[in-house]
Design an enzyme around this catalytic site. Structure first.
Site, short mmCIF file in Angstrom:
data_model
loop_
_atom_site.label_atom_id
_atom_site.label_comp_id
_atom_site.label_asym_id
_atom_site.label_seq_id
_atom_site.Cartn_x
_atom_site.Cartn_y
_atom_site.Cartn_z
N ASN A 151 11.23 -71.05 36.61
CA ASN A 151 11.13 -69.82 36.71
C ASN A 151 10.63 -70.10 37.92
OD1 ASN A 151 9.60 -67.45 36.60
ND2 ASN A 151 7.75 -68.51 36.12
N HIS A 156 4.70 -63.32 31.44
CA HIS A 156 4.00 -64.07 32.57
C HIS A 156 2.34 -63.46 32.56
CE1 HIS A 156 3.45 -66.78 35.95
NE2 HIS A 156 4.71 -67.62 35.87
N GLU A 163 0.82 -71.07 29.31
CA GLU A 163 0.42 -71.23 30.48
C GLU A 163 -0.89 -70.62 30.96
OE1 GLU A 163 4.06 -71.07 33.03
OE2 GLU A 163 3.64 -69.50 32.23
N SER A 198 2.00 -75.88 36.75
CA SER A 198 2.18 -77.23 37.96
C SER A 198 2.62 -78.20 37.14
CB SER A 198 0.60 -77.52 38.20
OG SER A 198 -0.06 -76.64 38.92
N GLY A 244 0.74 -72.60 39.52
CA GLY A 244 0.79 -72.48 41.15
C GLY A 244 -0.75 -73.31 41.64
N LYS A 258 10.34 -66.97 39.96
CA LYS A 258 9.58 -66.52 40.44
C LYS A 258 11.04 -66.04 41.87
CE LYS A 258 5.77 -69.03 38.74
NZ LYS A 258 4.23 -68.81 38.94
N GLU A 267 1.35 -63.28 35.60
CA GLU A 267 1.04 -63.02 37.15
C GLU A 267 2.32 -61.37 36.54
OE1 GLU A 267 3.89 -65.09 38.99
OE2 GLU A 267 2.96 -66.71 39.06
P1 PGA Z 1 4.44 -73.56 38.57
O1 PGA Z 1 4.01 -71.99 37.53
O2 PGA Z 1 4.71 -74.82 38.12
O3 PGA Z 1 4.38 -73.46 40.08
O4 PGA Z 1 2.49 -73.85 38.31
C1 PGA Z 1 4.52 -71.84 36.04
C2 PGA Z 1 4.54 -70.70 35.43
O5 PGA Z 1 4.75 -69.56 36.54
O6 PGA Z 1 5.69 -70.79 35.07
#
Ligand code: PGA
Length: 253
Positions: free
Chosen positions: A11, A95, A167, A213, A173, A13, A97
């Site tokens: 992903n 997601h 998640e 992460s 992140g 983003k 976000e």
């Molecule tokens: P990250 O993001 O690996 O940077 O923690 C994962 C995600 O948001 O799908």
């Protein structure tokens, strides 16, 4: 144990550019891994990514989002028909976000999943609790609520086209990965709910990815958990070598 599809999904983003598309398509076209490898660049790069992959590649493309609407006056949105035009096989829905920053409710997320399935695109439905929810022992309640909307929107047979991604919001992140035990505990819970609400066969066949992460150093142990079927990778999916290593850390069943 029943064989389940293992997947590692990148992903990106709102990151990446033409150079990254070129670097990834070149490096990954012929990747040898024990999982389905899916790249979700920003949608504007899907077409050029596809064109730069070799014709016989096994790498699949995914969108980071899709509209729950069919077409019309929805400025800035993308429809499943448009994703079909680009041979997109997967779409991330729900997601955290998008839930947090764009107000997507569990019902909207479920509608998106349904719309994707109707267009033969596999939705990767993201669910997960915030830190506050975890600390107040609400993790399982939150997961159950988020899943409830999906149970309401999809028929039993449609579940064979769904991928779930657990998640935890506090791990996204932040560099604060869930421990393999924390991930396994929630994945096992998710599989149990699916078994109770649907049936055991569906729950055993369902791929449940971990995201938050994931990196080249922790992926093997996370993916080795009994109910973890691969990962949804953000930050580490922007580095070719790290992402390749993560894909290759999925062991043969
Ligand atoms: P990250 O993001 O690996 O940077 O923690 C994962 C995600 O948001 O799908």
């Amino acid at each position: 144990m029943q064989q389940r599809q293992q997947l590692v999904i990148a992903n990106w983003k709102m990151n990446g550019n033409n150079q990254l598309v070129e670097a990834f398509s070149t490096a990954l076209s012929n990747i040898n891994a024990n999982c389905e490898v899916v790249i979700c660049p920003p949608s504007i790069y899907l077409h050029s990514f596809k064109q730069q992959l070799t014709a016989d590649t096994k790498v699949k493309l995914g969108s980071q989002n899709v509209s729950e609407q069919v077409s019309g006056a929805f400025t800035g949105e993308l429809s499943v028909t448009m994703l079909n035009d680009l041979d997109v096989n997967y779409v991330i829905v729900g997601h955290s976000e998008r839930r947090a920053m764009y107000g997507e409710s569990s019902e909207i997320v479920a509608d998106k999943a349904k719309r994707a399935i109707d267009a033969s695109i596999t939705p990767v439905v993201c669910i997960g609790e915030s830190l506050e929810e975890r600390e107040s022992d609400k993790t399982f309640d939150v997961i159950a609520e988020q899943l409830d909307a999906v149970f309401n929107a999809l028929s039993l047979s449609e579940w064979s086209n769904v991928v779930l991604a657990y998640e935890p919001v506090w791990a996204i992140g932040t560099g604060k990965t869930a421990t393999p035990q924390q991930a396994q505990e929630v994945h096992e819970f998710i599989r149990r709910i699916v078994s109770e609400r649907l049936d055991e066969e569906t729950s055993k066949a369902l791929s449940i990815l971990y995201g938050g992460s994931v990196n080249a150093a922790n992926s093997a142990e996370l993916f080795a958990q009994a109910d973890v079927d691969g990962g949804l990778v953000g930050g580490a999916s922007l580095k070719v070598d790290d992402f390749t290593q993560i894909c290759q850390s999925v062991s043969a069943e």
